[in-house]
Design an enzyme around this catalytic site. Structure first.
Site, PDB file in Angstrom:
ATOM      1  CG  HIS A 281      -1.632   1.254   1.487  1.00  0.00           C
ATOM      2  ND1 HIS A 281      -2.955   1.458   1.146  1.00  0.00           N
ATOM      3  CD2 HIS A 281      -1.216   2.410   2.058  1.00  0.00           C
ATOM      4  CE1 HIS A 281      -3.314   2.687   1.495  1.00  0.00           C
ATOM      5  NE2 HIS A 281      -2.263   3.291   2.060  1.00  0.00           N
ATOM      6  CD  GLU A 282       2.399   3.606   3.769  1.00  0.00           C
ATOM      7  OE1 GLU A 282       2.852   4.667   3.322  1.00  0.00           O
ATOM      8  OE2 GLU A 282       1.327   3.532   4.403  1.00  0.00           O
ATOM      9  CG  HIS A 285       0.410   6.288  -0.639  1.00  0.00           C
ATOM     10  ND1 HIS A 285      -0.778   6.782  -1.099  1.00  0.00           N
ATOM     11  CD2 HIS A 285       0.159   5.766   0.583  1.00  0.00           C
ATOM     12  CE1 HIS A 285      -1.720   6.568  -0.188  1.00  0.00           C
ATOM     13  NE2 HIS A 285      -1.166   5.946   0.839  1.00  0.00           N
ATOM     14  CD  GLU A 359      -4.418   6.586   2.365  1.00  0.00           C
ATOM     15  OE1 GLU A 359      -4.121   5.393   2.565  1.00  0.00           O
ATOM     16  OE2 GLU A 359      -3.556   7.485   2.311  1.00  0.00           O
ATOM     17  CG  ASP A 363      -6.482   0.379   0.626  1.00  0.00           C
ATOM     18  OD1 ASP A 363      -5.384   0.238   1.188  1.00  0.00           O
ATOM     19  OD2 ASP A 363      -7.497   0.820   1.198  1.00  0.00           O
TER      20      ASP A 363
END
Ligand SMILES: [Zn+2]
Length: 435
Positions: A281-282, A285, A359, A363
């Site tokens: 997930h990070e 970004h 977000e 995801d």
């Protein structure tokens, strides 16, 4: 006129904040008291912890009422209680001894106001750390460590603040008509420098960072980074547990010094698979350029802010309203910082909207990278449970205050994304398509 306009917006913001908080409190109360654990969380959250999570949210909400009123009083006191003229007076007499005296006076004035505001913010900060967080078992910091942190932050603020303020104040005074464009480049480069210095110089002042010890996990994380095409300069663990048992993971730095940082608490609470999902997930970004996009948004806001600052600089009644007899660069800077909150408050829902969108996208990135939605879903539930996050925030409250969608919203979206991947088990048809 100036005072009237400001006070109208000021009290409007206060009213909205207090209303949202009350709405959230009663909403959470209704969803929680005497109710069963929501379906999503039932496997991970016992009735006792569910009770605790509701109590924690409500305790924070009730404290928020007083904190909100207190900070409003502080702001009114600083603006209308004769504080600014007094600080101006002392900064001028002290700044007169230091060359170049205009900038020295300005720097002293800005730092003194900043220091005063943080000192006045201490009571609420202390209460929230040592009473509320403590009561629910999150606080791990000691009063000694807390004070050392504050002193370090203060010194760092002075150390970074002096060259920064000098640059801005000097440009405001000497760069002529287009000073705000010059100031924009200066501030933007300064921010960049801080971002580069943060992982290797600033963050280690407060926490210990160690290269991740588990060889197998390191290998798996590196493989994941390689798979998604992300270069990092190392995977580190951070002793977050020294201060709080809340957990997190993040990426930090720019360009070549991009580190993956895992809180030690995260390693304790999550399985390897869940951890990889959080990291995917990070990484999402970064790969989806969220970080870069937010930089652009903040650059636009900065430019706009500086332009407005330029207009204020020439508007004498502004200074007189708050007891400053002569217009000055530092006066405009401080007034701008103090007064802008009630006006920029309305940007919150917009900025949160962008952040929530990111977000969901991150995801989705994680689901696609792992070709599985289970680990990220489980990680979300596990983190929500461990952090006792609000399971049921009021929608309006969350629009204003939450940069992340609620775990339930995210899980619904993850299941929905997953349905577009080849999958086994579970029927997703009972989920609403627009979540
Ligand atoms: Zn995120």
């Amino acid at each position: 006129m100036v005072a009237g306009l400001f006070l109208t917006f000021f009290f409007l913001e206060l009213l909205i904040e207090l209303t949202l908080n009350e709405k959230n409190i009663s909403y959470v109360h209704r969803q929680w008291s005497g109710k069963e654990v929501p379906d999503l969380f039932r496997s991970k959250l016992g009735p006792e912890d569910f009770d605790k999570s509701g109590a924690y949210t409500l305790a924070k909400g009730r404290f928020q009422r007083w904190a909100e009123l207190y900070s409003a009083l502080v702001m009114l006191f600083v603006l209308f209680g004769g504080v600014l003229p007094l600080l101006e007076h002392y900064s001028q007499s002290l700044g007169g001894y230091l060359p170049p005296s205009t900038q020295a006076t300005g720097i002293l004035f800005c730092l003194a106001t900043g220091f005063m505001l943080s000192a006045l913010g201490l009571p609420t900060d202390l209460y929230s750390t040592f009473v509320i967080e403590e009561r629910f078992g999150f606080n791990k910091t000691t009063l000694k460590l807390y004070l050392i942190d504050k002193i370090k932050a203060l010194l760092l603020g002075v150390f970074i603040g002096i060259p920064f303020l000098f640059g801005v104040l000097w440009l405001m005074q000497a760069a002529g008509h287009l000073w705000w464009a010059w100031a924009f480049f200066f501030i933007f480069s300064f921010q960049f420098l801080i971002m580069i210095a943060y992982p290797t110089i600033i963050a280690p002042l407060f926490n210990k960072f160690e290269p991740l010890k588990e060889d197998k996990l390191t290998e798996q994380i590196s493989a994941l980074a390689h798979q998604v095409g992300l270069k990092t300069s190392g995977i580190f663990t951070m002793d977050g547990s020294r201060r709080s048992s809340h957990s997190n993971a993040y990426f930090t730095g720019m360009g070549k010094v991009k580190r993956i940082v895992l809180f030690d608490t995260l390693l304790k609470h999550l399985t390897t698979e869940q951890l990889l999902a959080v990291l995917a997930h990070e990484m999402g970004h970064y790969k989806m350029k969220h970080v870069r996009r937010m930089l652009v948004v903040s650059a636009v806001l900065l430019l706009l802010g500086l332009y407005i600052l330029g207009l204020l600089l020439e508007y004498e009644p502004l200074f007189l309203t708050f007891g400053l007899e002569t217009p000055s660069a530092h006066g405009a800077l401080v007034l701008f910082a103090l007064l802008s909150g009630p006006f920029t408050f309305y940007l919150n829902p917009l900025l949160n909207f962008i952040s929530r969108k990111h977000e969901y996208e991150a995801d989705r990135f994680a689901v696609e990278a792992l070709k599985d939605g289970k680990p990220i879903e489980e990680a979300l539930i596990q983190l929500t449970v461990k952090n006792l996050s609000n399971l049921t925030p009021h929608p309006w409250y969350s629009a204003y205050h939450y940069s992340h969608p609620s775990p339930a919203e995210r899980i619904h979206a993850i299941r929905h994304n997953l349905s577009s991947l080849p999958r086994k088990g579970e029927d997703p048809t009972h989920l609403s398509p627009n979540s």
